[in-house]
Scaffold this motif. Structure first.
Motif, PDB file in Angstrom:
ATOM      1  N   ASN A  23       7.230  17.108 -15.037  1.00 11.41           N
ATOM      2  CA  ASN A  23       8.616  16.767 -15.375  1.00 11.41           C
ATOM      3  C   ASN A  23       9.091  15.524 -14.626  1.00 11.41           C
ATOM      4  OD1 ASN A  23       8.841  18.897 -17.154  1.00 11.41           O
ATOM      5  ND2 ASN A  23       9.746  20.282 -15.649  1.00 11.41           N
ATOM      6  N   ALA A  24       8.669  15.402 -13.367  1.00 14.97           N
ATOM      7  CA  ALA A  24       9.064  14.227 -12.571  1.00 14.97           C
ATOM      8  C   ALA A  24       8.437  12.953 -13.129  1.00 14.97           C
ATOM      9  CB  ALA A  24       8.674  14.429 -11.110  1.00 14.97           C
ATOM     10  N   LEU A  25       7.186  13.018 -13.559  1.00 15.63           N
ATOM     11  CA  LEU A  25       6.542  11.843 -14.162  1.00 15.63           C
ATOM     12  C   LEU A  25       7.269  11.414 -15.435  1.00 15.63           C
ATOM     13  CD1 LEU A  25       2.820  12.873 -13.640  1.00 15.63           C
ATOM     14  CD2 LEU A  25       3.881  10.802 -12.710  1.00 15.63           C
ATOM     15  N   LEU A  26       7.680  12.384 -16.244  1.00  9.08           N
ATOM     16  CA  LEU A  26       8.437  12.060 -17.455  1.00  9.08           C
ATOM     17  C   LEU A  26       9.794  11.466 -17.097  1.00  9.08           C
ATOM     18  CD1 LEU A  26       7.634  15.245 -19.600  1.00  9.08           C
ATOM     19  CD2 LEU A  26       6.516  13.002 -19.693  1.00  9.08           C
ATOM     20  N   ALA A  27      10.439  12.041 -16.076  1.00 13.01           N
ATOM     21  CA  ALA A  27      11.743  11.525 -15.644  1.00 13.01           C
ATOM     22  C   ALA A  27      11.624  10.123 -15.050  1.00 13.01           C
ATOM     23  CB  ALA A  27      12.370  12.466 -14.623  1.00 13.01           C
ATOM     24  N   ALA A  28      10.437   9.799 -14.521  1.00 10.70           N
ATOM     25  CA  ALA A  28      10.203   8.476 -13.932  1.00 10.70           C
ATOM     26  C   ALA A  28       9.873   7.426 -14.984  1.00 10.70           C
ATOM     27  CB  ALA A  28       9.075   8.551 -12.905  1.00 10.70           C
ATOM     28  N   GLY A  29       9.805   7.837 -16.249  1.00  6.97           N
ATOM     29  CA  GLY A  29       9.633   6.861 -17.318  1.00  6.97           C
ATOM     30  C   GLY A  29       8.349   6.979 -18.115  1.00  6.97           C
ATOM     31  N   LEU A  30       7.508   7.961 -17.809  1.00  2.00           N
ATOM     32  CA  LEU A  30       6.265   8.120 -18.560  1.00  2.00           C
ATOM     33  C   LEU A  30       6.549   8.774 -19.910  1.00  2.00           C
ATOM     34  CD1 LEU A  30       3.127   7.983 -18.585  1.00  2.00           C
ATOM     35  CD2 LEU A  30       3.142  10.299 -17.643  1.00  2.00           C
ATOM     36  N   PRO A  31       6.174   8.148 -21.027  1.00  2.00           N
ATOM     37  CA  PRO A  31       6.348   8.802 -22.333  1.00  2.00           C
ATOM     38  C   PRO A  31       5.504  10.074 -22.410  1.00  2.00           C
ATOM     39  CG  PRO A  31       5.931   6.444 -22.590  1.00  2.00           C
ATOM     40  CD  PRO A  31       5.649   6.776 -21.154  1.00  2.00           C
ATOM     41  N   GLU A  32       6.065  11.118 -23.002  1.00  2.00           N
ATOM     42  CA  GLU A  32       5.375  12.410 -23.031  1.00  2.00           C
ATOM     43  C   GLU A  32       3.998  12.318 -23.679  1.00  2.00           C
ATOM     44  OE1 GLU A  32       6.499  17.094 -23.754  1.00  2.00           O
ATOM     45  OE2 GLU A  32       7.874  15.510 -24.385  1.00  2.00           O
ATOM     46  N   GLY A 198      16.002  10.815  -6.236  1.00  4.64           N
ATOM     47  CA  GLY A 198      15.895   9.400  -6.592  1.00  4.64           C
ATOM     48  C   GLY A 198      14.761   8.683  -5.888  1.00  4.64           C
ATOM     49  N   TYR A 199      14.554   8.989  -4.609  1.00  2.00           N
ATOM     50  CA  TYR A 199      13.462   8.349  -3.860  1.00  2.00           C
ATOM     51  C   TYR A 199      12.118   8.660  -4.524  1.00  2.00           C
ATOM     52  CZ  TYR A 199      10.313   7.008  -0.093  1.00  2.00           C
ATOM     53  OH  TYR A 199       9.304   6.420   0.632  1.00  2.00           O
ATOM     54  N   GLY A 200      11.923   9.931  -4.869  1.00  2.00           N
ATOM     55  CA  GLY A 200      10.665  10.339  -5.464  1.00  2.00           C
ATOM     56  C   GLY A 200      10.439   9.771  -6.845  1.00  2.00           C
ATOM     57  N   LEU A 201      11.496   9.734  -7.656  1.00  2.00           N
ATOM     58  CA  LEU A 201      11.357   9.195  -9.009  1.00  2.00           C
ATOM     59  C   LEU A 201      11.070   7.691  -8.989  1.00  2.00           C
ATOM     60  CD1 LEU A 201      14.130  11.088 -11.010  1.00  2.00           C
ATOM     61  CD2 LEU A 201      11.685  11.612 -10.823  1.00  2.00           C
ATOM     62  N   ARG A 202      11.684   6.984  -8.062  1.00  2.00           N
ATOM     63  CA  ARG A 202      11.401   5.547  -7.948  1.00  2.00           C
ATOM     64  C   ARG A 202       9.955   5.324  -7.498  1.00  2.00           C
ATOM     65  NH1 ARG A 202      16.806   5.787  -6.201  1.00  2.00           N
ATOM     66  NH2 ARG A 202      16.193   5.973  -4.010  1.00  2.00           N
ATOM     67  N   PHE A 203       9.480   6.170  -6.600  1.00  2.00           N
ATOM     68  CA  PHE A 203       8.085   6.078  -6.154  1.00  2.00           C
ATOM     69  C   PHE A 203       7.132   6.309  -7.340  1.00  2.00           C
ATOM     70  CE2 PHE A 203       4.307   8.541  -5.004  1.00  2.00           C
ATOM     71  CZ  PHE A 203       3.641   7.627  -4.205  1.00  2.00           C
ATOM     72  N   LEU A 204       7.389   7.356  -8.109  1.00  2.00           N
ATOM     73  CA  LEU A 204       6.528   7.644  -9.257  1.00  2.00           C
ATOM     74  C   LEU A 204       6.597   6.536 -10.298  1.00  2.00           C
ATOM     75  CD1 LEU A 204       7.186  11.468  -9.722  1.00  2.00           C
ATOM     76  CD2 LEU A 204       5.108  10.384  -8.823  1.00  2.00           C
ATOM     77  N   SER A 205       7.774   5.973 -10.490  1.00  2.00           N
ATOM     78  CA  SER A 205       7.924   4.866 -11.434  1.00  2.00           C
ATOM     79  C   SER A 205       7.065   3.679 -11.008  1.00  2.00           C
ATOM     80  CB  SER A 205       9.394   4.460 -11.526  1.00  2.00           C
ATOM     81  OG  SER A 205       9.556   3.402 -12.441  1.00  2.00           O
ATOM     82  N   ARG A 206       7.052   3.392  -9.712  1.00  2.00           N
ATOM     83  CA  ARG A 206       6.198   2.297  -9.208  1.00  2.00           C
ATOM     84  C   ARG A 206       4.719   2.624  -9.412  1.00  2.00           C
ATOM     85  NH1 ARG A 206      10.431   2.178  -5.260  1.00  2.00           N
ATOM     86  NH2 ARG A 206       9.252   3.469  -3.805  1.00  2.00           N
ATOM     87  N   PHE A 207       4.348   3.888  -9.203  1.00  2.00           N
ATOM     88  CA  PHE A 207       2.954   4.294  -9.419  1.00  2.00           C
ATOM     89  C   PHE A 207       2.543   4.058 -10.877  1.00  2.00           C
ATOM     90  CE2 PHE A 207      -0.048   7.594 -10.856  1.00  2.00           C
ATOM     91  CZ  PHE A 207      -1.163   7.216 -10.096  1.00  2.00           C
ATOM     92  N   LEU A 208       3.439   4.344 -11.805  1.00  2.00           N
ATOM     93  CA  LEU A 208       3.132   4.189 -13.224  1.00  2.00           C
ATOM     94  C   LEU A 208       2.931   2.731 -13.628  1.00  2.00           C
ATOM     95  CD1 LEU A 208       5.640   6.816 -14.692  1.00  2.00           C
ATOM     96  CD2 LEU A 208       3.145   7.057 -14.462  1.00  2.00           C
ATOM     97  N   GLU A 209       3.465   1.824 -12.820  1.00  2.00           N
ATOM     98  CA  GLU A 209       3.333   0.385 -13.099  1.00  2.00           C
ATOM     99  C   GLU A 209       2.311  -0.287 -12.189  1.00  2.00           C
ATOM    100  OE1 GLU A 209       4.856  -1.120 -15.567  1.00  2.00           O
ATOM    101  OE2 GLU A 209       5.858   0.757 -16.132  1.00  2.00           O
ATOM    102  N   TRP A 210       1.656   0.476 -11.345  1.00  2.00           N
ATOM    103  CA  TRP A 210       0.802  -0.065 -10.280  1.00  2.00           C
ATOM    104  C   TRP A 210      -0.526  -0.566 -10.852  1.00  2.00           C
ATOM    105  CZ3 TRP A 210      -2.300   3.327  -6.389  1.00  2.00           C
ATOM    106  CH2 TRP A 210      -2.724   2.562  -5.288  1.00  2.00           C
ATOM    107  N   HIS A 211      -0.873  -1.804 -10.505  1.00  2.00           N
ATOM    108  CA  HIS A 211      -2.176  -2.375 -10.882  1.00  2.00           C
ATOM    109  C   HIS A 211      -2.847  -2.915  -9.616  1.00  2.00           C
ATOM    110  CE1 HIS A 211      -1.523  -1.969 -15.182  1.00  2.00           C
ATOM    111  NE2 HIS A 211      -0.274  -2.349 -14.968  1.00  2.00           N
ATOM    112  N   PRO A 212      -3.472  -2.010  -8.850  1.00  2.00           N
ATOM    113  CA  PRO A 212      -4.078  -2.436  -7.569  1.00  2.00           C
ATOM    114  C   PRO A 212      -5.291  -3.330  -7.777  1.00  2.00           C
ATOM    115  CG  PRO A 212      -4.612  -0.137  -8.054  1.00  2.00           C
ATOM    116  CD  PRO A 212      -3.618  -0.557  -9.091  1.00  2.00           C
TER     117      PRO A 212
END
Length: 212
Positions: A23-32, A198-212
């Motif tokens: 649920n947190a990943l979806l709330a962070a912007g990941l399409p289901e 909010g802290y956690g959702l922003r962290f997950l949102s960054r993970f979803l966009e992360w290209h290490p």
């Protein structure tokens, strides 16, 4: 089911908190449609990103992961060889260690050198388990996923990395406690992003966009 390269695989190995992380990943912007909750190693090999949650004892979680045929091999292939972005949460982060010392000595994945040991706060007012909101302090100069702020913790054991360069963030609970470890495409966090608002959702949102 066909998968695209943009999928996120959330590993279901019976180690708790799966639905709240999803649920947190979806709330962070990941399409289901891009979220795969899976016990299938082939999904791990095809996913763009991998999330390993975890609640409970180190040994029980490690045994549960190893009990899925081909899962640890698929993880090694995807994360270590193909360099897919990987996130371990709570015990999922602790499993990155070489060993855990909860109810005996047990081998971990060994991706990050170090061991998981019981929390022993210097201050008797600091209870174990460590439960609640704590300040995150960055130890690395910069990491694209981590920011200072407050996150939610719930744990009785902590990661003690061998190499200080693998320590990305810490918190304080009667002494310094590891809050995040990682290198290259691997990150593990002791705090619970799914409980950190909010802290956690922003962290997950960054993970979803992360290209290490």
């Amino acid at each position: 089911m066909t998968h695209t390269s943009s999928t996120v695989a959330l590993i279901d190995y019976g180690a708790g908190n799966l639905r709240s992380v999803a649920n947190a990943l979806l709330a962070a912007g990941l399409p289901e449609k891009r979220l795969i909750i899976t016990t299938n190693p082939d999904d791990i090999l095809q996913a763009e990103r991998i999330v390993l949650p975890g609640v409970g004892a180190f040994a029980a979680c490690m045994h549960a992961l190893q009990a899925i045929p081909g899962m640890t091999d698929a993880l090694s292939e995807a994360v270590l060889k193909k360099s897919r972005p990987f996130l371990g949460i709570c015990v999922g982060m602790q499993l990155l260690a070489e060993q855990g010392e909860e109810h005996g000595i047990h081998k971990g994945l060994g991706w990050i050198k170090g061991s998981v040991k019981a929390l022993k706060p210097n201050d008797p007012r600091c209870k174990v388990p460590h439960m609640g909101w704590n300040q995150i302090t960055l130890t690395a100069d910069t990491h694209p996923l981590l920011k200072a702020g407050e996150a939610y913790f719930l744990h009785s054991y902590a990661f003690f990395p061998t190499d200080t360069q693998d320590l990305l963030a810490k918190t304080d609970h009667g002494g310094a406690v590891t809050a995040a470890v990682g290198h290259d495409n691997i990150i593990g966090v002791q705090f619970h992003p799914e409980k950190s608002q909010g802290y956690g959702l922003r962290f997950l949102s960054r993970f979803l966009e992360w290209h290490p």
